[in-house]
Design a protein around this motif. Sequence first.
Motif, PDB file in Angstrom:
ATOM      1  N   ILE A 342      12.299  -0.128  -8.083  1.00 22.21           N
ATOM      2  CA  ILE A 342      11.305  -0.557  -7.093  1.00 22.21           C
ATOM      3  C   ILE A 342      11.978  -0.474  -5.731  1.00 22.21           C
ATOM      4  O   ILE A 342      12.940  -1.213  -5.464  1.00 22.21           O
ATOM      5  N   ARG A 343      11.490   0.402  -4.873  1.00 21.88           N
ATOM      6  CA  ARG A 343      12.152   0.658  -3.598  1.00 21.88           C
ATOM      7  C   ARG A 343      11.106   1.026  -2.553  1.00 21.88           C
ATOM      8  O   ARG A 343       9.902   1.022  -2.828  1.00 21.88           O
ATOM      9  N   THR A 344      11.564   1.356  -1.338  1.00 25.37           N
ATOM     10  CA  THR A 344      10.689   1.877  -0.291  1.00 25.37           C
ATOM     11  C   THR A 344      10.959   3.367  -0.126  1.00 25.37           C
ATOM     12  O   THR A 344      11.983   3.891  -0.599  1.00 25.37           O
ATOM     13  N   ASP A 345      10.048   4.050   0.539  1.00 22.60           N
ATOM     14  CA  ASP A 345      10.213   5.493   0.716  1.00 22.60           C
ATOM     15  C   ASP A 345      11.302   5.841   1.732  1.00 22.60           C
ATOM     16  O   ASP A 345      11.600   7.026   1.946  1.00 22.60           O
ATOM     17  N   ARG A 346      11.918   4.820   2.354  1.00 18.00           N
ATOM     18  CA  ARG A 346      13.058   5.071   3.233  1.00 18.00           C
ATOM     19  C   ARG A 346      14.381   5.068   2.466  1.00 18.00           C
ATOM     20  O   ARG A 346      15.416   5.391   3.032  1.00 18.00           O
ATOM     21  N   GLN A 347      14.342   4.668   1.213  1.00 13.09           N
ATOM     22  CA  GLN A 347      15.544   4.623   0.395  1.00 13.09           C
ATOM     23  C   GLN A 347      15.593   5.851  -0.514  1.00 13.09           C
ATOM     24  O   GLN A 347      14.569   6.297  -1.043  1.00 13.09           O
ATOM     25  N   LEU A 358      10.798   5.299 -14.319  1.00 13.08           N
ATOM     26  CA  LEU A 358       9.570   4.904 -13.621  1.00 13.08           C
ATOM     27  C   LEU A 358       9.987   4.465 -12.230  1.00 13.08           C
ATOM     28  O   LEU A 358      10.687   3.459 -12.075  1.00 13.08           O
ATOM     29  N   ASP A 359       9.572   5.215 -11.228  1.00 10.96           N
ATOM     30  CA  ASP A 359       9.987   4.979  -9.848  1.00 10.96           C
ATOM     31  C   ASP A 359       8.811   4.429  -9.058  1.00 10.96           C
ATOM     32  O   ASP A 359       7.837   5.154  -8.802  1.00 10.96           O
ATOM     33  N   LEU A 360       8.863   3.156  -8.687  1.00  5.38           N
ATOM     34  CA  LEU A 360       7.799   2.505  -7.928  1.00  5.38           C
ATOM     35  C   LEU A 360       8.225   2.472  -6.465  1.00  5.38           C
ATOM     36  O   LEU A 360       9.227   1.838  -6.122  1.00  5.38           O
ATOM     37  N   VAL A 361       7.461   3.154  -5.611  1.00  7.17           N
ATOM     38  CA  VAL A 361       7.873   3.377  -4.224  1.00  7.17           C
ATOM     39  C   VAL A 361       6.826   2.784  -3.283  1.00  7.17           C
ATOM     40  O   VAL A 361       5.649   3.167  -3.331  1.00  7.17           O
ATOM     41  N   TYR A 362       7.268   1.859  -2.427  1.00  5.09           N
ATOM     42  CA  TYR A 362       6.411   1.269  -1.402  1.00  5.09           C
ATOM     43  C   TYR A 362       6.505   2.089  -0.121  1.00  5.09           C
ATOM     44  O   TYR A 362       7.599   2.522   0.274  1.00  5.09           O
ATOM     45  N   ALA A 363       5.370   2.282   0.531  1.00  2.45           N
ATOM     46  CA  ALA A 363       5.350   2.913   1.848  1.00  2.45           C
ATOM     47  C   ALA A 363       5.879   1.914   2.872  1.00  2.45           C
ATOM     48  O   ALA A 363       5.263   0.873   3.122  1.00  2.45           O
ATOM     49  N   TRP A 386       8.149   9.382 -13.821  1.00  2.55           N
ATOM     50  CA  TRP A 386       6.845   9.029 -13.266  1.00  2.55           C
ATOM     51  C   TRP A 386       7.063   8.305 -11.943  1.00  2.55           C
ATOM     52  O   TRP A 386       8.006   7.527 -11.802  1.00  2.55           O
ATOM     53  N   LEU A 387       6.145   8.567 -11.000  1.00  4.79           N
ATOM     54  CA  LEU A 387       6.228   7.969  -9.664  1.00  4.79           C
ATOM     55  C   LEU A 387       4.948   7.183  -9.393  1.00  4.79           C
ATOM     56  O   LEU A 387       3.842   7.672  -9.647  1.00  4.79           O
ATOM     57  N   LEU A 388       5.099   5.950  -8.906  1.00  5.45           N
ATOM     58  CA  LEU A 388       3.952   5.116  -8.535  1.00  5.45           C
ATOM     59  C   LEU A 388       4.022   4.840  -7.038  1.00  5.45           C
ATOM     60  O   LEU A 388       4.960   4.201  -6.560  1.00  5.45           O
ATOM     61  N   HIS A 389       3.024   5.331  -6.304  1.00  3.75           N
ATOM     62  CA  HIS A 389       2.928   5.063  -4.869  1.00  3.75           C
ATOM     63  C   HIS A 389       2.261   3.706  -4.653  1.00  3.75           C
ATOM     64  O   HIS A 389       1.201   3.425  -5.224  1.00  3.75           O
ATOM     65  N   LEU A 390       2.876   2.879  -3.803  1.00  4.59           N
ATOM     66  CA  LEU A 390       2.355   1.560  -3.493  1.00  4.59           C
ATOM     67  C   LEU A 390       2.411   1.329  -1.984  1.00  4.59           C
ATOM     68  O   LEU A 390       3.137   2.031  -1.271  1.00  4.59           O
ATOM     69  N   HIS A 391       1.651   0.355  -1.521  1.00  5.86           N
ATOM     70  CA  HIS A 391       1.730  -0.083  -0.127  1.00  5.86           C
ATOM     71  C   HIS A 391       1.507  -1.584  -0.083  1.00  5.86           C
ATOM     72  O   HIS A 391       1.242  -2.218  -1.120  1.00  5.86           O
ATOM     73  N   GLN A 392       1.612  -2.169   1.086  1.00  7.38           N
ATOM     74  CA  GLN A 392       1.596  -3.624   1.193  1.00  7.38           C
ATOM     75  C   GLN A 392       0.309  -4.238   0.643  1.00  7.38           C
ATOM     76  O   GLN A 392       0.349  -5.318   0.045  1.00  7.38           O
ATOM     77  N   LEU A 393      -0.819  -3.592   0.815  1.00  2.68           N
ATOM     78  CA  LEU A 393      -2.096  -4.152   0.381  1.00  2.68           C
ATOM     79  C   LEU A 393      -2.481  -3.722  -1.026  1.00  2.68           C
ATOM     80  O   LEU A 393      -3.612  -3.974  -1.453  1.00  2.68           O
ATOM     81  N   SER A 394      -1.574  -3.093  -1.758  1.00  2.00           N
ATOM     82  CA  SER A 394      -1.883  -2.672  -3.126  1.00  2.00           C
ATOM     83  C   SER A 394      -2.149  -3.893  -4.007  1.00  2.00           C
ATOM     84  O   SER A 394      -1.413  -4.883  -3.960  1.00  2.00           O
TER      85      SER A 394
END
Length: 402
Positions: A342-347, A358-363, A386-394
């Motif tokens: 679980i990380r951000t897209d800057r990492q 399973l890579d969960l990536v926050y914008a 597998w990649l899961l795109h997430l953001h703060q309001l997810s």
Amino acid sequence: MSQGSLEAQLRPLTTWLARYMNAHRFLWLMSLACFLMAWNRGIALLYGSLALMLALIAVSWLLPWWAMRGVRIQRRQWGEASAGGELVLQYQCQPRQPLLFVTVTESLLGQPQQHFLPRLEAGTIQLSYPSPPRGVYQLPAPQLSCGWPFGFVQRPTTLASPMCEVRVQPKVHSIRQLPQPCADNPLMVGADSQMSRGAHSEFAGVRPHRDGDSMKHVHWGASARQQQLVVREFHSFDQPSWLIVIDGNAEHCLGQGSDTTFEYALQIGASMLEFARRQQLSATLVVAGDRTTTLSVEPGSANINDALWALAGVQADGQQDYSDAIRQAVAQRQEPPIVVTIRTDRQTLDMPSCGGHLDLVYAADSFDLPMANYAQGWRQLSSDHWLLHLHQLSKLHQVLSV
């Protein structure tokens, strides 16, 4: 003049009266008015009214103090509390006599929370409060107010009660199914599949039916004997274990308050532990903070309460690089696990060899501009990734499931 315009003109006056005027202050004003008129006119009846009002005020102040002498209250947390839910406190009350018109005030994060009790007797009561964000808190001594006998005056007193520790656990979201990132097993791990097709397993016994269990696993003979639905349970020998690694580096934590990447990661990790428990999987959660926290769930576990209890106290206070933490966690496993990050897209990650990812990536930009349009949802990059795109309001309870 219309009724609407009259209400608009009187609204400042009514607002001021509601804020500053109460029954106690009204009695003092009436006492002052009676004294001035009696002193000016010499009317004995007004002197009598003044005496009556002063007696009423004195009784309203003295009797609550007399009734609350020697009151003792002990508190403790009752059950588990989750962020966004309810916190229940159990009180052991020992008043000298039953108290009437009582208000109990607790301070949660500096905000007073009140409960009104028409009658307080010796014994045990439970009161619920809105849960604060996840964490461990020391509650100061509660405040007890009594309005007996007339309710004009709420006489407050701070009780000599010991500090009360409460633990608020991360919120757990229900996950229906997750991707199975394995090259030789493209099936999904979900509520209807105990294991992949062709997996080696043995019958382990039966257990009561739970929500989400497939009807094809019901043991009808045992259900008839026990007069309740029971299902067959299997142990799989080749079902991969899961490893969830949470970045506890303080520099990588984005957001404020309870809306941070670290808090969201803890919610995801706790939800995956609960998913693994329901699916009879082996899962380990590692929080790489200043002190590494390792929590495990094995097939047959009844609940994850101990793990949630521990997660209430973890903090994003580490300095370790996330990729190093992942490599250390994988190296401690005997078999290559399915790794959840679980990380951000800057990492960027330097992943070790594992059984799937399973890579969960926050914008990261979503924590500065939450209303912008961001990608969301699962995407398969390869058979084992597998990649899961997430953001703060997810909405995690919606997007975690495939």
